[in-house]
Design an enzyme around this catalytic site. Structure first.
Site, PDB file in Angstrom:
ATOM      1  N   ARG B  68       0.791  -1.251   0.000  1.00 35.64           N
ATOM      2  CA  ARG B  68       0.000   0.000   0.000  1.00 35.64           C
ATOM      3  C   ARG B  68       0.814   1.286   0.000  1.00 35.64           C
ATOM      4  O   ARG B  68       0.238   2.364  -0.072  1.00 35.64           O
ATOM      5  CB  ARG B  68      -0.977   0.042   1.182  1.00 35.64           C
ATOM      6  N   ASP B 309      -1.830 -13.051  -1.065  1.00 34.38           N
ATOM      7  CA  ASP B 309      -2.567 -11.901  -1.613  1.00 34.38           C
ATOM      8  C   ASP B 309      -3.000 -10.971  -0.480  1.00 34.38           C
ATOM      9  O   ASP B 309      -4.147 -10.496  -0.429  1.00 34.38           O
ATOM     10  CB  ASP B 309      -3.772 -12.340  -2.458  1.00 34.38           C
ATOM     11  N   HIS B 313      -6.975  -3.322   4.325  1.00 36.58           N
ATOM     12  CA  HIS B 313      -7.816  -2.130   4.191  1.00 36.58           C
ATOM     13  C   HIS B 313      -8.158  -1.640   5.586  1.00 36.58           C
ATOM     14  O   HIS B 313      -8.119  -2.419   6.551  1.00 36.58           O
ATOM     15  CB  HIS B 313      -9.107  -2.449   3.438  1.00 36.58           C
TER      16      HIS B 313
END
Ligand SMILES: [Zn+2]
Lengths: 309, 427
Positions: B68, B309, B313
């Site tokens: 991110r 994966d 969030h």
């Protein structure tokens, strides 16, 4: 019998007994609605919020009348002109309403599962007034109520649901409701509008309206949404109505005393031919009247459990 | 500084080792497997780790994570992502390019690597974008990204829908010997779907993503790999059909490898029944037959690698309507215990599992890791495969608490993670 559910999120979550309890309670509520003073103090002091993210005058008005007949304090919250435009999340909006004293939230939302989010995160009782393509419990309950009134018994009826099953919350709730009460449910529509593995809901799938109508006791016509044209699901409204539109001739394949229902508003000349639309109108008006009684029952039961009925 | 790991069951598939042994680490490298350690243990400058009863393996390599940073530091940073990796037993992570800005040029690659060197406690290997901005229109400067340290290219999250462009990408990377990693999804078939298409999506009234959406693209990319001879790596395989296509392609000798995620072999789409957005992931959690097929693919070698994966969030982003929630599961800290379940279920032996988490991913991206050979950089994990652990997302090092496994009882606990001879995590 006491109603143990805190929320009404869908008919999938209700047992046959609970559905029958709602219908029985709706009968008493209907009696209230026939009095001169159409009001009982059942929900006095309870604040109910109608949180409608999709414009729906019919459903919202019906809930509002139901709430007022139960003497609830009613707050209508239509997010278009308020916080949502400023980017407030659904959860924050609902939390604010709860902070204002709401203990029952009636929610209509364009996205499937939105009522579940509120049920998980808030303390209030949540009543689903239609979410995305998921469920529309109050519509199905009033359909069941109307059919039960006329046919006396749901068990064993052949119920045909016609149209865009894939996108229809009315269809899903009706399937659960009629199946749980022992009816045979037949779905009919173009294969592109039949959701995957829907047979696993214990329904029969037809692609021919004529075949599906044979011996039917109840026919529920779904509204076809104009904006689905050009989505690849069907070539044109013209062709749709040729194969899946209900005409008087086709209706003759059903039982003589077939009940024809439509959640409204009708697209004349598309899902119903004009003459059939005129025939069906009286039932639609019955559905509207019954809708208030059914919604009174739903609100009363989630708010009080119905123990002191 | 020296480290002595004594008495563990050493599993190193790169050398086909599975035996009780001691490992001596010196100057950040594997020095030797000493038999007699009585003298060594008493020396003052040595850190002794007692690994008796536990597994000692090359540090795990996660071929598919989202760190991110840059751009979405509220979801994760290179620092927190690396801490999560270390806690999960991973000593190397391969990070996808869908940052902001996208890692589609050497300067972003260099930024990531600089951050990783200064703040990351595990090794970070970036993947560059196939196309500029992951828009699927123009090839990114792949050569320069390779030079800067990218170990593969992918538009992960966004498939390259234009087949001709994908062909050129595959041809072009042959000059650098790195794989093209395919997020195989036909966007038209997916049609903004939010979960697996099937009975569950029908009940929930959620838009479904059919298996065909993945299989059409796996099929196309295999065809292009045959045409170009490029190394194609299929990311996060989720369907039975995709497993079959890859198996057939491998039989024909196509240069294709594949990975599967723990969530795709641990869950079925029923997990979404309560509209749990923590189980919203792309590709979606599939049906029972798909889960069985992935296990079969892991067993027979069709699927080479287990990758998490890891897609963190923030909680706010997930606490919304299902349609609006972003795709992704925070996976680094549950990857190993979920994978160990495959051993319990008899799908893989422990050495086979370790292979899919170490030497296999290392080979795919051509890095000199995932091994305990003498002289190799000492990336090591020590874990207890039987100790039961209750997943508690509040204890995650990752900023992403978005896991559908919260509250699950799993077996497998990471005890030490060693990167370059340095203990970076002890549990
Ligand atoms: Zn992906």
């Amino acid at each position: 019998m006491v109603f143990k559910q805190k929320h009404i999120l869908g008919l999938k979550e209700l047992t046959a007994e609970e559905i029958n309890l709602i219908l029985d309670t709706a009968e008493s509520m209907k009696e209230v609605s026939q009095r001169d003073v159409k009001k009982v103090p059942a929900l006095r002091g309870v604040t109910v919020v109608n949180l409608f993210f999709e414009p729906s005058t019919r459903t919202r008005s019906s809930f509002e009348i139901a709430e007022k007949r139960l003497s609830a304090d009613v707050l209508n919250f239509t997010p278009t002109q308020s916080s949502v435009v400023k980017g407030e999340t659904l959860l924050d909006t609902a939390r604010n309403l709860e902070a204002m004293g709401a203990t029952v939230i009636v929610i209509r939302h364009a996205m499937s599962g939105a009522p579940w989010l509120l049920a998980r995160e808030l303390d209030s009782s949540i009543v689903n007034a239609g979410d995305g393509s998921h469920e529309h419990p109050s519509q199905a309950l009033l359909d069941l109520f109307t059919v039960r009134e006329v046919k006396k018994e749901i068990q064993g009826l052949k119920v045909v649901i016609v149209g865009d099953i894939l996108h229809s919350r009315v269809a899903r709730s009706n399937i659960w409701g009629f199946i749980k009460l022992g009816a045979e449910v037949r779905l009919v529509g173009p294969p592109t509008m039949m959701p995957q593995d829907v047979e696993k809901m214990d329904v029969k799938v037809y692609y021919s309206l004529e075949q599906a109508l044979k011996g039917a006791d109840v026919v529920i016509m779904l509204r076809i949404q104009m904006e689905r044209q050009g989505s690849g699901l069907f070539p044109s409204l013209r062709e749709y109505s040729r194969f899946y539109g209900l005409t008087r001739e086709r209706l003759r394949l059903a039982k003589e005393d077939v009940m024809l229902m439509h959640p409204g508003p009708i697209n004349r000349g598309v899902e119903l031919s004009s003459e059939v639309a005129d025939d069906v109108h009286s039932v639609i008006l019955d559905q509207v009247t019954n809708g208030i009684s059914v919604r009174m029952a739903m609100l009363y039961l989630v708010a009080t459990g119905g123990g002191n009925a | 500084m020296r480290v002595l790991i004594k008495g563990g069951r050493v599993i190193d598939p790169s050398q086909e080792i599975d035996q009780t042994a001691n490992i001596l680490i010196e100057d950040g490298k594997v020095k030797s497997f000493p038999k007699d350690i009585k003298k060594l243990e008493k020396e003052s400058d040595i850190q002794v780790i007692d690994a008796r009863g536990n597994i000692v393996a090359p540090g795990l390599i996660d071929l598919h994570v989202h760190l991110r940073e840059p751009g979405f530091e509220h979801k994760e940073t290179i620092r927190t992502g690396c801490e999560a990796a270390a806690a999960g037993g991973f000593t190397s992570v391969v990070c996808m390019p869908n940052t902001n800005p996208v890692n589609d040029n050497a300067s972003v690659t260099e930024y990531i690597l600089l951050k990783a060197r200064t703040e990351g406690i595990v090794n970070v290997f970036p993947v560059g974008a196939i196309t500029k901005g992951e828009k699927g229109e123009i090839l990114a400067e792949i050569g320069e990204m390779w030079e800067a340290g990218c170990v593969g290219i992918s538009d992960d999250g966004w498939p390259v829908m234009n087949s001709k462009l994908m062909r050129h990408a595959m041809e072009y990377v042959k000059a650098y010997g790195i794989p093209v990693i395919s997020h195989a999804e036909d966007l038209n078939l997916s049609a903004h779907g939010v979960m697996n298409e099937g009975f569950t999506s029908t009940i929930l009234g959620l838009r479904g993503i059919p298996n065909a959406s993945e299989e059409v693209m796996v099929s196309r990319d295999i065809t292009l790999a045959e045409l170009t001879g490029a190394h194609l790596h299929i990311a996060h395989v989720s369907t039975a059909g995709a497993v079959r296509l890859i198996r057939d392609a491998k039989k024909r000798g196509v240069n294709v490898t594949a990975e599967a995620t723990p969530h795709h072999f641990s869950l079925t789409d029923k997990v979404v029944l309560s509209y749990d957005t923590n189980a919203k992931v792309n590709p979606p959690i599939r049906g029972e037959k798909d889960v069985e097929a992935i296990k079969e693919g892991l067993k027979d070698g069709t699927i080479d690698v287990i990758a998490t994966d890891h897609a963190p969030h923030s909680e706010d982003e997930k606490k919304v309507e299902f349609d609006l929630a972003p795709f992704g599961i925070s996976g680094l800290e549950t990857g190993l215990p979920l994978s160990l379940q495959l051993v319990k279920d008899g799908v893989l032996t422990l050495p086979e599992l370790v292979k899919k988490l170490t030497v296999n991913p290392a080979k795919i991206i051509g890095i000199d890791r995932g091994t305990l050979k003498t002289g190799a950089i000492a990336d090591v994990v020590i874990f207890d495969p039987d100790k039961s652990v209750k997943v508690d997302r509040e204890k995650f090092r990752s900023k992403g608490k978005n896991t559908p496994f919260h509250g699950w009882e799993l077996s497998g606990c990471v005890l030490h993670t060693i990167v370059g001879g340095k203990v970076v995590f002890s549990g």
